[in-house]
Structures are given as C-alpha cells and as structure tokens.
Design an enzyme around this catalytic site. Structure first.
Site, PDB file in Angstrom:
ATOM      1  N   LYS A   7      -5.174  -1.253   8.675  1.00 26.07           N
ATOM      2  CA  LYS A   7      -5.112   0.159   8.030  1.00 26.07           C
ATOM      3  C   LYS A   7      -5.960   0.944   8.914  1.00 26.07           C
ATOM      4  O   LYS A   7      -7.130   1.254   8.688  1.00 26.07           O
ATOM      5  CB  LYS A   7      -5.800  -0.004   6.719  1.00 26.07           C
TER       6      LYS A   7
HETATM    7  N1  PMP Z   1       1.627   1.301   2.885  1.00 28.92           N
HETATM    8  C1  PMP Z   1       0.980   2.215   3.079  1.00 28.92           C
HETATM    9  C2  PMP Z   1       0.924   2.733   4.574  1.00 28.92           C
HETATM   10  C3  PMP Z   1      -0.320   2.566   2.786  1.00 28.92           C
HETATM   11  O1  PMP Z   1      -1.391   3.347   3.126  1.00 28.92           O
HETATM   12  C4  PMP Z   1      -0.555   1.936   1.442  1.00 28.92           C
HETATM   13  C5  PMP Z   1      -1.949   2.169   0.487  1.00 28.92           C
HETATM   14  N2  PMP Z   1      -3.121   1.592   0.851  1.00 28.92           N
HETATM   15  C6  PMP Z   1       0.153   0.873   0.748  1.00 28.92           C
HETATM   16  C7  PMP Z   1       1.419   0.530   1.634  1.00 28.92           C
HETATM   17  C8  PMP Z   1      -0.178   0.100  -0.526  1.00 28.92           C
HETATM   18  O2  PMP Z   1      -1.056  -0.949  -0.173  1.00 28.92           O
HETATM   19  P1  PMP Z   1      -2.092  -1.245  -1.266  1.00 28.92           P
HETATM   20  O3  PMP Z   1      -1.302  -1.765  -2.446  1.00 28.92           O
HETATM   21  O4  PMP Z   1      -2.817  -2.626  -0.719  1.00 28.92           O
HETATM   22  O5  PMP Z   1      -2.715  -0.295  -1.524  1.00 28.92           O
END
Ligand code: PMP
Length: 317
Positions: free
Chosen positions: A158
């Site tokens: 991320k």
């Molecule tokens: N894809 C992206 C690009 C994101 O930013 C997020 C949010 N964190 C998600 C998917 C979903 O991930 P999560 O369920 O871990 O929040």
C-alpha cells in the site's frame, strides 16, 4: 473525541498540530511511504470500539515496508498497541478510522530508498460511511486508466505514491457523473475498484479476482471469503474476470475497509442484474455489519477492543 486531538509522531504522542514534516521530506517529494486504513466500530450498548483485524493490517504494513525497503520502527505487536493507545487517548464515542504511515524521512534529492532513514506516524479520525449511496448501490464505469503492475509499483504494497493511479481513475469517474470506477489490468482483465476489491455473482456462483490481477490483497476480501464459506456454505471461485462478464453478472459488489460491503448496481450505463442490490450482496453486507460490531461470537477473534473495560465481552488482546 476529547478537545485535544492526538497523533503518534516520531516516537511519541503529540498534539495533531505538532505532527508535521518538512516539505523536503522524501515521502512528500517521491511518494515513498506505505500506509494502512483500519476501521474501529463503535458499539453503543457496550460503550466499546472494536478495531477490525488490527493485526492483519499491521502484518500487511510490515510486508509493504519490506517491499519498499522501509525499516520498521516497531514490531507488529507494538504497532497494534500504539493504535489502541492512540484511539484511547482520543477517546471517541463514534466509528473511527486509523491511518498509520511508515515513510522515508530523509531530505535527500534523488529517489533512492537506500541510506534513507524511515519514520512511523499514525492518526485517528471519526469516520462514517465512505459511500453516501447506502442500499441504493453504486453506479460505476470501467476506467480508461489501467491498474499499476506488480513490476511497476507493486499494488500488493500500500504505497502512498501508487495512489496517484487510484486518484486518476476515481476522479475521472466522479467528474463523468459516476460514483466510482473499476480498473483493468494491462492485459484487459478486471483488477478491482478504485480503492476496494470486487466480487461478482453469476448463476449462484461467487467469483473474485486473483491476487496476481494487480489488486491490493484486501483484508475485507479475505474476511468475506472466510465467513461466506462458514456461514453460507459458499466457496468463492478465484479466477480472471473479463470486462463483459460485468455486463451480464447477476450481482456485483465492492468490499474494503472504507467501502465495507457495497452493491454495484450499474456498470458503464448497463444495469447489473435487476439494477438493485442483489440478495447475495445483502446477506453478506448484513453479516459483515454484525461481525464488525461484535454481534457474532465466532468472529470476536477479528476484533480488538479499545477501552477493554472489566467484564466486557471481548477481552484485551
Ligand atoms: N484495493 C485498494 C486499492 C485499496 O486501497 C483498498 C483499501 N485498503 C482495498 C483494495 C481493500 O482492502 P482492505 O479490505 O484491506 O481495506
């Protein structure tokens, strides 16, 4: 919240106004940070906030740091403790969003990740629904922006700078009159929503993309796969999804920490199924709500209480 808003910054809790970096900082100039988004759910009856899958978020953050050569300042356990402490200090009685960031802190000109010390910070804000459309569901477009590749900027980390990709697809969709966007991989298959993962339902089968389709490997996504298996007896298929499968799907829905579980009712001006939230999405959305609010004991393992009062249903970690 208390009158004072606290952040964790450079090794201590400080007033949010004092949590500042220089404009010369590497992360500001080059996007060389990794972050997480963690939700805390306020349970009025128990006067408690439950942080959802706290440890998994910091484990993913640790993986992101490794990819980006950001030396961890804290262990996963320490980061979990700091998050609990931060929310407790801010004392909200509402849903919250916790945002930790680990970043390159040098003031060097040049993009190198080496010889470049790291820092860690975190803040927490009150946070309601990410989408205001509620049960109406979302109208989305397939973006003309492609999802970044694993060998360009790895989406499984991320990375702050990678969100320029997300920002382009999200903003164009909103300016064109849609609620959000779905992005394709360079080879033209479905990757995910702008900042959430995607599920499709067709003829009773629940399908989602592969981790190798340049998605952020969502914690909500893996939670949905797990509880749908044990509560509804449905096994999720993971495979590549073509763009036009979206047009003939019975149901589509997004999931993510911010988005939670949210129906997609229209893609590229084509109604999905009946054009309303479908029954599978509704069931999953309701289960997710119950699980995140501590209403199903089996999933208490996913919740970290912040106030952890004596006699509370879920003990401290
Ligand atoms: N894809 C992206 C690009 C994101 O930013 C997020 C949010 N964190 C998600 C998917 C979903 O991930 P999560 O369920 O871990 O929040």
């Amino acid at each position: 919240m208390t009158d004072k808003e606290y952040a964790y910054f450079e090794g201590k809790f400080v007033d949010i106004g004092d949590a500042k970096v220089s404009i010369k900082t590497h992360v500001v100039q080059y996007g060389t940070g990794v972050f997480e988004g963690i939700r805390g759910y306020w349970n009025e009856k128990e006067e408690e906030i439950y942080l959802f899958r706290l440890r998994e978020h910091f484990q993913r953050m640790n993986d992101s740091m490794k990819i980006m050569r950001i030396e961890p300042k804290h262990s996963v356990d320490e980061m979990c403790d700091l998050a609990v402490e931060l929310v407790k200090k801010n004392a909200p009685r509402t849903d919250v969003y916790v945002r930790p960031l680990a970043y390159k802190n040098s003031q060097l000109i040049g993009p190198g990740l080496h010889n470049n010390p790291s820092e860690f910070c975190m803040f927490a804000v009150p946070f309601g629904a990410y989408f205001k459309t509620g049960d109406e569901g979302l109208k989305v477009m397939v973006s003309s922006w492609r999802r970044i590749e694993d060998n360009a900027i790895p989406p499984r980390a991320k990375v702050t700078g990678a969100y320029a990709n997300t920002a382009l697809s999200k903003t164009d969709a909103v300016l064109y009159g849609f609620d959000d966007s779905i992005v394709l991989t360079e080879d033209g298959h479905i990757s995910e929503g702008s900042a959430m993962n995607l599920f499709m339902v067709k003829n009773g089968e629940l399908v989602t993309t592969l981790v190798s389709d340049n998605i952020l490997v969502g914690i909500t996504l893996s939670s949905v796969i797990e509880f749908v298996r044990s509560e509804l007896g449905i096994e999720t298929s993971r495979r590549k999804i073509d763009r036009t499968e979206l047009y003939s799907a019975d149901e589509l829905f997004f999931c993510g920490t911010g988005a939670e579980v949210c129906a997609v009712v229209d893609v590229d001006k084509r109604p999905v199924g009946s054009g309303k939230m479908g029954p599978m999405c509704e069931q999953i959305k309701n289960l997710y709500h119950k699980i995140t609010h501590g209403e199903i004991e089996k999933y208490h393992k996913w919740l970290t209480p912040v106030y952890a009062k004596k006699g509370s249903k879920i003990g401290a970690r």
